[in-house]
Design an enzyme around this catalytic site. Structure first.
Site, PDB file in Angstrom:
ATOM      1  N   ASP A   1      23.212  44.868  40.745  1.00 46.47           N
ATOM      2  CA  ASP A   1      24.545  45.225  41.235  1.00 46.47           C
ATOM      3  C   ASP A   1      24.687  44.930  42.723  1.00 46.47           C
ATOM      4  OD1 ASP A   1      25.106  46.289  38.690  1.00 46.47           O
ATOM      5  OD2 ASP A   1      26.251  47.939  39.570  1.00 46.47           O
TER       6      ASP A   1
ATOM      7  N   GLN B   1      20.575  41.225  36.342  1.00 37.32           N
ATOM      8  CA  GLN B   1      21.910  41.249  36.947  1.00 37.32           C
ATOM      9  C   GLN B   1      22.012  42.404  37.943  1.00 37.32           C
ATOM     10  OE1 GLN B   1      23.694  41.346  32.995  1.00 37.32           O
ATOM     11  NE2 GLN B   1      24.918  39.553  33.510  1.00 37.32           N
TER      12      GLN B   1
ATOM     13  N   ASP C   1      23.280  35.647  30.163  1.00 34.42           N
ATOM     14  CA  ASP C   1      24.314  36.554  29.657  1.00 34.42           C
ATOM     15  C   ASP C   1      25.656  35.824  29.602  1.00 34.42           C
ATOM     16  OD1 ASP C   1      25.706  38.818  28.800  1.00 34.42           O
ATOM     17  OD2 ASP C   1      25.964  39.607  30.825  1.00 34.42           O
TER      18      ASP C   1
ATOM     19  N   GLU D   1      39.214  44.404  33.698  1.00 36.31           N
ATOM     20  CA  GLU D   1      38.456  44.936  32.573  1.00 36.31           C
ATOM     21  C   GLU D   1      38.154  46.397  32.921  1.00 36.31           C
ATOM     22  OE1 GLU D   1      34.379  44.140  30.011  1.00 36.31           O
ATOM     23  OE2 GLU D   1      34.390  43.844  32.182  1.00 36.31           O
TER      24      GLU D   1
ATOM     25  N   ASN E   1      30.783  42.460  40.394  1.00 33.34           N
ATOM     26  CA  ASN E   1      30.076  43.736  40.322  1.00 33.34           C
ATOM     27  C   ASN E   1      28.583  43.514  40.501  1.00 33.34           C
ATOM     28  OD1 ASN E   1      29.841  46.686  39.445  1.00 33.34           O
ATOM     29  ND2 ASN E   1      28.522  45.644  37.948  1.00 33.34           N
ATOM     30  N   HIS E   2      28.121  42.318  40.121  1.00 31.47           N
ATOM     31  CA  HIS E   2      26.693  42.003  40.158  1.00 31.47           C
ATOM     32  C   HIS E   2      26.537  40.498  40.283  1.00 31.47           C
ATOM     33  CE1 HIS E   2      28.069  42.077  35.915  1.00 31.47           C
ATOM     34  NE2 HIS E   2      27.434  40.916  35.870  1.00 31.47           N
TER      35      HIS E   2
ATOM     36  N   ASP F   1      35.981  41.362  36.325  1.00 36.41           N
ATOM     37  CA  ASP F   1      34.968  41.850  35.395  1.00 36.41           C
ATOM     38  C   ASP F   1      34.423  43.202  35.858  1.00 36.41           C
ATOM     39  OD1 ASP F   1      33.053  41.354  33.142  1.00 36.41           O
ATOM     40  OD2 ASP F   1      31.597  41.399  34.781  1.00 36.41           O
TER      41      ASP F   1
ATOM     42  N   ASP G   1      33.670  40.045  23.450  1.00 39.53           N
ATOM     43  CA  ASP G   1      32.677  41.099  23.337  1.00 39.53           C
ATOM     44  C   ASP G   1      32.820  41.813  21.997  1.00 39.53           C
ATOM     45  OD1 ASP G   1      31.747  40.469  25.878  1.00 39.53           O
ATOM     46  OD2 ASP G   1      33.168  41.821  26.832  1.00 39.53           O
TER      47      ASP G   1
ATOM     48  N   ARG H   1      40.429  37.523  36.308  1.00 40.92           N
ATOM     49  CA  ARG H   1      40.055  38.674  35.488  1.00 40.92           C
ATOM     50  C   ARG H   1      38.902  39.353  36.213  1.00 40.92           C
ATOM     51  NH1 ARG H   1      35.725  39.725  32.384  1.00 40.92           N
ATOM     52  NH2 ARG H   1      35.899  41.293  30.742  1.00 40.92           N
TER      53      ARG H   1
END
Length: 577
Positions: free
Chosen positions: A177, A175, A64, A249, A106-107, A207, A314, A205
């Site tokens: 969490d 991925q 990813d 984000e 986050n993951h 995410d 994105d 940043r």
């Protein structure tokens, strides 16, 4: 002269987003690397950007685009070594360019040692680093995958045979969490931040910030203080570096966005998805109303700043626009279904969306850089790069940087088959026509104009720190606004249509006040009654500086003595004519 606090450097920054693997290949293996990026720092310095935002460069299975991290303390071997990163940081610092990196916590990847240990031993402390259940919960529309159409059956719980349990993931199944309610996990994150801050990065940043504050276990209730996890990141960042910034984000409902600033104790910058969608809608419809509505929807940003952009890595997400406006944008900028993604986004670069019309491209960037907040530029947009729609998903806008008209666009000496992604070749946006070398030699090129735009924005502290207001003009295709700061003002006027328009509005000018252009070449005339008349060509624009002198300065100083310097953040206020 007013001094600038190091802690607020981001308010007048221009950020350049770059994917290391797609920027410049130094060793001919077909993949961009840190040595290659270091070689191009002089280019970025000349462009005038003050900060870089780097996509994830950590070791990764790379399923990813690097957002599946398997080691938070290293550099992916394809991109170089940790030593190469340190050398890059030294060279960036020597040029006064700050570096912001992605904090993807986050993951993790399912190949991360934490997850491997969690799979193997239910009694391991790492088991609680992730979120597990014995029985798969029923689908929950509030916890759906963020990639509709790409994840099997849209569920966010995947069974792991080795662990004999289901684990939670809002992104792809590879991925999982992290369990951010676990203090041990947070301690790991603080160590990661400390490591990179001590190597010189200027911030992170964050995410998926919106997902980080949501409860993850199906039995978990809403946290009493969900934003504490983000505030704790800020505390640990500034403890190591007082001017460190956190960019979130946070693609959340407009009414929730103000909470991410946390009264100055949380995020410094928020990616401005709301304004992005409305600004693009204004360009698509050639009407000012969508832009004004987008600004009106934003909450105040008195203690932080918006990061504004036209495109990022994105999809261009227009999902928060009204349905009829979404349809107009899709019809104008993504008429073919292959140009769309996830039912909410566009997977194209800016220049092709605007049919390669340089007038419209310049108008779009002039609008972006004049919006309240910090502008962000996606690599390659400064030369008008195009996309490759034959590539899957969002990789269409992540093709290699186009440096020359030579083989592989000057990105790499590798064989074409070994390139990380194909370069755009042939047609209006191929590297044969669109490249840095050709535009560097053309004084009127988009690249050289972008340098002037960036320099003008960095010189205009009024935009980064002043009080913002919308000027009422009697023309549906024109947008005018101003910033007042330290007795002076910057006024920006844009014509979103393909026809000329003339405007007249009151600027409260008095004898002795100076009014002169900063950017653009529209005709402007000041009148004795304090008003200004401006005539804009098709897709025309102008930035003007109003410098108060004599009576004007005295009157302005008196009127501002009881006012706050930035009363309503980006809320639109009308000035009558």
């Amino acid at each position: 002269m007013v001094s600038v606090s190091p802690e607020t450097w981001f308010k007048n920054a221009v950020v350049y987003a770059v994917d290391v693997e797609a920027f410049n290949d130094s060793d001919g293996d077909g993949v961009g690397d840190f040595q290659g990026l270091t070689q191009k720092l002089d280019y970025l310095d000349r462009l005038g950007v003050s900060a870089l935002w780097l996509l994830p460069f950590y070791p990764t299975p790379n399923r990813d685009n690097g957002y599946d991290v398997s080691d938070y303390y290293g550099v992916d071997p394809r991109l170089g070594t940790l030593g190469d990163f340190v050398e890059f940081m030294d060279e960036a610092e020597a040029r006064g360019i700050r570096v912001i990196i992605d904090l993807v916590v986050n993951h993790t990847s399912d190949q991360h040692p934490w997850f491997k240990a969690a799979q193997e031993d239910p009694d391991s402390k790492y088991r609680d680093y992730y979120v597990w259940v014995d029985e798969r919960p029923p689908p929950d529309p509030e916890r759906a995958t963020v990639f509709p159409g790409e994840v099997e059956d849209e569920r966010v719980w995947t069974y792991d045979e080795e662990a004999d349990a289901y684990y939670y993931h809002r992104f792809y199944p590879f991925q999982p969490d992290l369990n951010l309610a676990n203090p041990d996990v947070r301690a790991e994150i603080y160590r990661i931040m400390k490591f990179w801050l001590e190597l010189g990065v200027a911030g992170f940043r964050v995410d998926a910030a919106t997902l980080m504050i949501q409860p993850k276990h199906p039995d978990a209730e809403q946290l009493d203080d969900p934003h504490e996890v983000l505030r704790s990141l800020k505390r640990h960042a500034v403890a190591r570096r007082s001017d460190a910034v956190l960019l979130a984000e946070a693609d959340d409902a407009p009414g929730e966005l103000e909470s991410y600033f946390g009264d100055g104790a949380e995020m410094d910058l928020l990616m401005n998805f709301v304004l992005n969608a409305h600004l693009v809608a204004a360009l698509a419809t050639e009407r000012a109303a969508p832009l004004a509505e987008g600004l009106e929807r934003l909450p105040p940003a008195d203690v932080g700043q918006w990061m504004n952009f036209l495109r990022n890595y994105d999809e261009l997400n227009i999902g928060r626009l009204p349905k009829d406006l979404q349809d107009e944008v899709f019809e104008r900028f993504a008429p073919d279904t292959d140009m769309r993604i996830y039912g909410r986004g566009i997977r194209r670069r800016l220049a092709p969306m605007l049919d390669g019309d340089e007038r419209r491209v310049k108008l779009a960037f002039s609008l972006l850089f004049s919006m309240p907040g910090t502008p962000m530029l996606l690599y390659g947009d400064e030369i008008g790069m195009g996309e490759d729609l034959s590539l899957p998903g969002r990789t269409s806008v992540r093709t290699p940087m186009q440096w020359t008209d030579e083989e592989n666009a000057g990105f790499s000496t590798a064989s074409e088959d070994d390139l990380v992604l194909p370069v755009v070749s042939g047609g209006r946006f191929g590297h044969e026509e669109v490249n840095v070398a050709a535009q560097r030699a053309d004084a009127e090129s988009l690249l050289n104009w972008m340098e002037r735009l960036i320099a003008t924005r960095r010189e205009s502290r009024e935009i980064g720190e002043g009080s913002f207001s919308v000027i009422d003009v009697d023309h549906p295709c024109a947008f005018a606004h101003r910033y007042d700061f330290n007795g002076n003002a910057v006024v920006c006027v844009h014509n979103l249509s393909d026809g000329k328009c003339s405007l007249e509005f009151d600027l409260d000018l008095v004898q002795g006040d100076a009014l002169y252009p900063l950017l653009g070449n529209a005709d402007h005339t000041r009148h004795d009654d304090g008003s200004c008349e401006i005539t804009l060509d098709d897709y025309g624009y102008i930035w003007l500086r109003l410098h108060r002198t004599g009576a004007g300065a005295s009157r302005r100083s008196a009127s501002e003595s009881g006012q706050q310097s930035r009363p309503e953040g980006p809320r639109a206020q009308s000035e009558s004519r």
